[in-house]
Design an enzyme around this catalytic site. Structure first.
Site, PDB file in Angstrom:
ATOM      1  N   ASP A 112      -5.996  -1.447  -5.761  1.00  0.00           N
ATOM      2  CA  ASP A 112      -4.559  -1.720  -5.646  1.00  0.00           C
ATOM      3  C   ASP A 112      -4.246  -2.305  -4.258  1.00  0.00           C
ATOM      4  O   ASP A 112      -5.159  -2.522  -3.452  1.00  0.00           O
ATOM      5  CB  ASP A 112      -3.824  -0.389  -5.889  1.00  0.00           C
ATOM      6  CG  ASP A 112      -2.439  -0.553  -6.480  1.00  0.00           C
ATOM      7  OD1 ASP A 112      -2.007  -1.702  -6.653  1.00  0.00           O
ATOM      8  OD2 ASP A 112      -1.784   0.470  -6.759  1.00  0.00           O
ATOM      9  N   HIS A 113      -2.982  -2.496  -3.982  1.00  0.00           N
ATOM     10  CA  HIS A 113      -2.474  -3.117  -2.736  1.00  0.00           C
ATOM     11  C   HIS A 113      -3.397  -3.048  -1.519  1.00  0.00           C
ATOM     12  O   HIS A 113      -3.798  -1.971  -1.091  1.00  0.00           O
ATOM     13  CB  HIS A 113      -1.159  -2.452  -2.319  1.00  0.00           C
ATOM     14  CG  HIS A 113      -0.065  -2.645  -3.305  1.00  0.00           C
ATOM     15  ND1 HIS A 113       0.801  -3.700  -3.257  1.00  0.00           N
ATOM     16  CD2 HIS A 113       0.284  -1.910  -4.384  1.00  0.00           C
ATOM     17  CE1 HIS A 113       1.667  -3.613  -4.258  1.00  0.00           C
ATOM     18  NE2 HIS A 113       1.375  -2.537  -4.970  1.00  0.00           N
ATOM     19  N   GLU A 185       3.956   2.008  -1.525  1.00  0.00           N
ATOM     20  CA  GLU A 185       2.915   2.725  -2.207  1.00  0.00           C
ATOM     21  C   GLU A 185       1.790   2.923  -1.227  1.00  0.00           C
ATOM     22  O   GLU A 185       1.244   1.953  -0.704  1.00  0.00           O
ATOM     23  CB  GLU A 185       2.431   1.902  -3.419  1.00  0.00           C
ATOM     24  CG  GLU A 185       1.408   2.638  -4.233  1.00  0.00           C
ATOM     25  CD  GLU A 185       1.371   2.152  -5.671  1.00  0.00           C
ATOM     26  OE1 GLU A 185       2.179   1.289  -6.030  1.00  0.00           O
ATOM     27  OE2 GLU A 185       0.529   2.652  -6.412  1.00  0.00           O
ATOM     28  N   HIS A 231       8.516   0.331  -6.627  1.00  0.00           N
ATOM     29  CA  HIS A 231       7.568   1.450  -6.756  1.00  0.00           C
ATOM     30  C   HIS A 231       8.328   2.770  -6.782  1.00  0.00           C
ATOM     31  O   HIS A 231       9.293   2.947  -6.058  1.00  0.00           O
ATOM     32  CB  HIS A 231       6.604   1.473  -5.567  1.00  0.00           C
ATOM     33  CG  HIS A 231       5.597   0.361  -5.588  1.00  0.00           C
ATOM     34  ND1 HIS A 231       5.401  -0.478  -4.531  1.00  0.00           N
ATOM     35  CD2 HIS A 231       4.732  -0.046  -6.540  1.00  0.00           C
ATOM     36  CE1 HIS A 231       4.455  -1.355  -4.832  1.00  0.00           C
ATOM     37  NE2 HIS A 231       4.032  -1.112  -6.045  1.00  0.00           N
ATOM     38  N   HIS A 269       4.243  -4.434 -11.329  1.00  0.00           N
ATOM     39  CA  HIS A 269       4.149  -3.257 -10.445  1.00  0.00           C
ATOM     40  C   HIS A 269       5.411  -2.435 -10.573  1.00  0.00           C
ATOM     41  O   HIS A 269       6.466  -2.938 -10.932  1.00  0.00           O
ATOM     42  CB  HIS A 269       3.975  -3.686  -8.982  1.00  0.00           C
ATOM     43  CG  HIS A 269       2.578  -4.093  -8.659  1.00  0.00           C
ATOM     44  ND1 HIS A 269       1.799  -3.426  -7.744  1.00  0.00           N
ATOM     45  CD2 HIS A 269       1.819  -5.087  -9.143  1.00  0.00           C
ATOM     46  CE1 HIS A 269       0.613  -4.014  -7.674  1.00  0.00           C
ATOM     47  NE2 HIS A 269       0.596  -5.025  -8.521  1.00  0.00           N
ATOM     48  N   ASN A 291       1.346  -1.411 -13.904  1.00  0.00           N
ATOM     49  CA  ASN A 291       0.877  -0.295 -13.090  1.00  0.00           C
ATOM     50  C   ASN A 291       1.695   0.958 -13.377  1.00  0.00           C
ATOM     51  O   ASN A 291       2.905   0.904 -13.519  1.00  0.00           O
ATOM     52  CB  ASN A 291       0.998  -0.647 -11.601  1.00  0.00           C
ATOM     53  CG  ASN A 291      -0.002  -1.713 -11.192  1.00  0.00           C
ATOM     54  OD1 ASN A 291      -0.753  -2.217 -12.017  1.00  0.00           O
ATOM     55  ND2 ASN A 291      -0.014  -2.027  -9.918  1.00  0.00           N
TER      56      ASN A 291
END
Ligand SMILES: [Zn+2]
Length: 365
Positions: A112-113, A185, A231, A269, A291
């Site tokens: 992820d990120h 996140e 998020h 996301h 996600n």
């Protein structure tokens, strides 16, 4: 490079998919009008729960690690935090490679990120991916994400191009981010929320075409485009989702570059807590991955909380102080961690339904 055999039915072998198998899976999602949940994991409990849920729903699934989740996988007490982020991700990926195929579904393995500070983390994982490819014929991960959305777009795309040039020959794909997903996140992400008066929360279709032009010649990539997604889960009404931004980006590229419909692979996301209609609309506009983290975190915790509430004494005494009953069967971590797993399995059942992937595993085609 070794690729899993494509079955005559058009299906895929179960287990981790990379290279051509990954591309086929993404294409099948888009052609079939469904998406896969990408679930953040932090240990074998959550990995196994995701696999169990996918098998029970006969759906393929995406398993992903944030940098913090990877570090946790190696252990919060691991002496070197940066190394823990690398080795935790490697450890998680090896676990998935070993067991996923036995669950009879296809699994995309992803990280992820990664913002600018975390680019070395991704490069280190690609090093491990190269080694794994030499040993086994498959890279370690199906894909990684670079989130350089805080940088100017030229820098963002330059770095993405460099990393994709490393990954494409290994049969790996890159997820990039354009525009800013609200919330944060694991310390990555802008401190914006849906109240921010900022056009940055909405990706510009021209930027999507810029990414298409820069990256398409290099290899497979997907785009986390911002269409008001945030998020985390907030009070209803705070988030104004505008999936038409995805549609407009697809039509611009289709028109200007003469492609077929939905030329881009989009990622959603901040899917936790989103309305079903907006999810369906996003899928229509080329989203193949959504996600989910916040909702499965809560599902894990909520079940354990309930179990503790129902058996409070077992979490304070080994033996009942009043009648001498031993509580071993209740405080055994396998008992209450299993409750958490069951909570994740149940919540994901709803995700497979919402995304339309239930019963459509390509490993069972
Ligand atoms: Zn995200």
């Amino acid at each position: 490079m070794v690729e899993p055999a494509l079955k005559a039915s058009g299906g895929l072998e179960p287990g981790v998919v990379t290279g051509e198998a990954y591309k086929n899976l993404v294409a099948a999602c888009k052609a079939g009008g469904y998406a896969l949940p990408a679930v953040n994991v932090i240990g074998t409990n959550t990995v196994n729960a995701v696999l169990e849920a996918a098998a029970a729903n006969r759906s393929d699934v995406i398993i992903q690690l944030s940098n913090g989740g990877a570090q946790f996988f190696a252990g919060k007490g691991f002496p070197d935090g940066d190394l823990a982020k690398v080795l935790g991700a490697v450890s998680a990926a090896r676990h998935v490679h070993l067991i996923a195929e036995h669950y009879g579904v296809c699994v995309v393995l992803h990280t992820d990120h990664a913002n600018r500070k975390l680019v070395p983390w991704v490069d280190a994982l690609i090093d491990h991916g190269e080694a794994h490819l030499r040993e086994t014929g498959k890279p370690l991960f199906s894909s990684h994400m670079l989130d350089l959305s805080e940088e100017p777009i030229e820098e963002n795309l330059e770095q993405c191009a460099r990393v994709l040039e490393r990954m494409a020959p290994l049969g790996m794909s890159l997820e990039i981010e354009l525009g800013v997903t609200g919330g944060e996140e694991d310390g990555v992400g802008a401190d914006l929320d849906a109240h921010s008066d900022s056009s940055r929360l909405y990706t510009q279709p021209e930027e999507v075409m810029q990414a298409y032009d820069r990256l398409t010649p290099i290899g497979p990539f997907s785009v986390a485009a911002s269409f008001g997604n945030v998020h985390g889960v907030y009070q209803p009404g705070n988030v104004q989702l505008r999936p038409e931004i995805l549609r407009d980006s697809q039509s611009l590229v289709q028109k200007e570059r003469g492609t077929g419909a939905n030329p881009l692979d989009f990622v959603f996301h901040g899917g936790s807590g989103s309305e079903k209609e907006k999810i369906a609309e996003a899928i229509d506009y080329g989203v193949f991955k959504m996600n989910i983290d916040t909702d499965t975190q809560f599902a894990f915790a909520e079940r354990i909380g309930r179990f503790v509430d129902e058996n409070p004494k077992a979490f304070r005494y080994q033996i009942d102080p009043e009648d001498g009953t031993p509580f071993k069967k209740l405080y055994d971590p396998r008992k209450w961690l299993r409750e958490g797993e069951a909570g994740v399995v149940e919540r994901l059942g709803q995700a497979f339904e919402d995304l339309g992937s239930k019963g459509r595993s390509l490993a069972q085609a």
